[in-house]
Design a protein around this motif. Structure first.
Motif, PDB file in Angstrom:
ATOM      1  N   LEU B  17     -11.493   0.011  -0.635  1.00 13.65           N
ATOM      2  CA  LEU B  17     -11.355  -1.413  -0.104  1.00 13.65           C
ATOM      3  C   LEU B  17     -11.856  -2.195  -1.145  1.00 13.65           C
ATOM      4  O   LEU B  17     -11.437  -3.576  -1.065  1.00 13.65           O
ATOM      5  CB  LEU B  17     -12.151  -1.253   1.406  1.00 13.65           C
ATOM      6  N   ARG B  19     -11.758  -2.275  -4.108  1.00 11.49           N
ATOM      7  CA  ARG B  19     -10.542  -2.492  -5.256  1.00 11.49           C
ATOM      8  C   ARG B  19      -9.346  -3.270  -4.614  1.00 11.49           C
ATOM      9  O   ARG B  19      -9.314  -4.340  -5.188  1.00 11.49           O
ATOM     10  CB  ARG B  19     -10.175  -1.154  -5.758  1.00 11.49           C
ATOM     11  N   VAL B  20      -8.811  -2.733  -3.508  1.00 17.79           N
ATOM     12  CA  VAL B  20      -7.561  -3.547  -3.072  1.00 17.79           C
ATOM     13  C   VAL B  20      -7.773  -4.276  -1.803  1.00 17.79           C
ATOM     14  O   VAL B  20      -6.712  -4.746  -1.200  1.00 17.79           O
ATOM     15  CB  VAL B  20      -6.381  -2.434  -2.954  1.00 17.79           C
ATOM     16  N   GLY B  21      -9.019  -4.122  -1.438  1.00 13.81           N
ATOM     17  CA  GLY B  21      -9.130  -4.774  -0.194  1.00 13.81           C
ATOM     18  C   GLY B  21      -9.806  -6.344  -0.277  1.00 13.81           C
ATOM     19  O   GLY B  21      -9.871  -6.849   0.959  1.00 13.81           O
ATOM     20  N   ARG B  23      -9.439 -10.312  -0.424  1.00 16.25           N
ATOM     21  CA  ARG B  23      -8.531 -11.156   0.075  1.00 16.25           C
ATOM     22  C   ARG B  23      -7.202 -11.575  -0.584  1.00 16.25           C
ATOM     23  O   ARG B  23      -6.018 -11.359  -0.320  1.00 16.25           O
ATOM     24  CB  ARG B  23      -9.088 -12.476   0.762  1.00 16.25           C
ATOM     25  N   TRP B  24      -7.442 -11.687  -1.930  1.00 17.45           N
ATOM     26  CA  TRP B  24      -6.395 -12.258  -2.942  1.00 17.45           C
ATOM     27  C   TRP B  24      -5.420 -10.986  -3.149  1.00 17.45           C
ATOM     28  O   TRP B  24      -4.190 -11.039  -2.867  1.00 17.45           O
ATOM     29  CB  TRP B  24      -6.862 -12.650  -4.346  1.00 17.45           C
ATOM     30  N   VAL B  26      -4.783  -8.643  -1.178  1.00 18.23           N
ATOM     31  CA  VAL B  26      -3.878  -8.493   0.192  1.00 18.23           C
ATOM     32  C   VAL B  26      -2.902  -9.739   0.460  1.00 18.23           C
ATOM     33  O   VAL B  26      -1.561  -9.231   0.893  1.00 18.23           O
ATOM     34  CB  VAL B  26      -4.814  -8.630   1.522  1.00 18.23           C
ATOM     35  N   LEU B  27      -3.151 -10.894   0.155  1.00 17.87           N
ATOM     36  CA  LEU B  27      -2.167 -11.907   0.337  1.00 17.87           C
ATOM     37  C   LEU B  27      -1.135 -11.699  -0.761  1.00 17.87           C
ATOM     38  O   LEU B  27       0.189 -11.912  -0.364  1.00 17.87           O
ATOM     39  CB  LEU B  27      -3.067 -13.151   0.004  1.00 17.87           C
ATOM     40  N   ILE B  30       1.025  -8.948   0.599  1.00 20.37           N
ATOM     41  CA  ILE B  30       1.982  -9.560   1.644  1.00 20.37           C
ATOM     42  C   ILE B  30       3.067 -10.467   1.000  1.00 20.37           C
ATOM     43  O   ILE B  30       4.088 -10.201   1.521  1.00 20.37           O
ATOM     44  CB  ILE B  30       0.994 -10.705   2.541  1.00 20.37           C
ATOM     45  N   LEU B  47       0.360 -19.224  -2.510  1.00 15.84           N
ATOM     46  CA  LEU B  47      -1.046 -18.687  -2.163  1.00 15.84           C
ATOM     47  C   LEU B  47      -2.040 -19.579  -2.215  1.00 15.84           C
ATOM     48  O   LEU B  47      -3.081 -19.344  -1.845  1.00 15.84           O
ATOM     49  CB  LEU B  47      -1.412 -17.256  -2.940  1.00 15.84           C
ATOM     50  N   LEU B  97      -3.008  -4.867   9.808  1.00 13.60           N
ATOM     51  CA  LEU B  97      -4.430  -5.668   9.836  1.00 13.60           C
ATOM     52  C   LEU B  97      -3.951  -7.187   9.964  1.00 13.60           C
ATOM     53  O   LEU B  97      -4.452  -7.896  10.985  1.00 13.60           O
ATOM     54  CB  LEU B  97      -5.031  -5.510   8.592  1.00 13.60           C
ATOM     55  N   GLY B  98      -2.786  -7.536   9.403  1.00 15.76           N
ATOM     56  CA  GLY B  98      -2.366  -9.225   9.404  1.00 15.76           C
ATOM     57  C   GLY B  98      -1.960  -9.309  10.810  1.00 15.76           C
ATOM     58  O   GLY B  98      -2.317 -10.396  11.331  1.00 15.76           O
TER      59      GLY B  98
END
Lengths: 129, 129
Positions: B17, B19-21, B23-24, B26-27, B30, B47, B97-98
């Motif tokens: 998390l 590492r890839v968790g 906010r950027w 994730v966005l 997405i 973004l 999650l989103g």
DNA sequence: CGGTATCCCAAATGATACTG
DNA sequence: CAGTATCATTTGGGATACCG
């Protein structure tokens, strides 16, 4: 000012994620989901979190309606934390993310090593003397 | 040193998390999942992220094997980003999650207001003169 | 025990300027 | 266009000390 235009959902997702998406919140929710009820210092020991951060995190989670705080005015005092219904519903997607994380850690590590090797060897093409 | 004892999985989940968790990441995931292929500045505009953070985020995601970077050495240069297979598989839990986030934002806001009202009114029990 | 207050350091991030 | 480098600021978070 960031606008997140073009991905209108991103804006709101971003909003929630910056509230409940930080690592401590996630870990607290996971712990409470697993154990049901935990006291302040139990959480502290379980997570290896500092007193300060745990206090802040729990206050936020309580404010957001994800955890319930029950204060027993005994001596010494005793405070128990549990997930609210919303907190439990939050645990589902978090758990999915956790599962993905566990299942892909090795692949990510492999990808990292491959990437780093490629980058590192770029300067001199052949083996070092 | 934080140990995360008592929740052994937390340690590893925490690892991925962190590492890839963020906010950027994730966005970005997405956005790429939604649009398939995006250029650097398209992501930047979509973004509302700073050039610097986007650059860092993409480099990390590429390194972790979640996004593919394709460089077209034209003038002006053109760089396209897509999700790798692993990146797409990551999108599933992220999307969950989103969805949760979008579906619960209002409830969270309500919980916050309730909490804040209660806290604010605590000092004097009756209405202000 | 369960916090809160303070201090202080390290990491994240935005703004700006420069480069290929 | 797609970055990288530098700077300045904000934020996260641990350590410590104190309080109910």
């Amino acid at each position: 000012m960031p606008d997140t235009a073009g991905c209108p959902d991103c804006e709101r997702i971003n909003e929630v994620l910056s509230r409940v998406g930080d690592r401590w919140s996630v870990l607290v929710v996971i712990s409470l989901a697993r154990y049901g009820t935990l006291r302040f210092n139990e959480l502290k020991r379980n997570l290896g979190i500092s007193q300060r951060m745990l206090s802040l995190t729990l206050k936020e989670l309580e404010r957001d309606g994800l955890v319930n705080r029950t204060y027993h005015p005994t001596i010494p005092p005793k405070v128990e934390y549990t997930l609210t219904e919303m907190g439990q519903s939050f645990h589902a997607p978090v758990s999915a993310l956790g599962s993905w994380a566990l299942g892909n850690l090795n692949r990510i590590d492999a990808a990292r090593q491959a990437y780093d090797n490629k980058a590192g060897g770029e300067i001199g093409t052949d083996a070092p003397a």
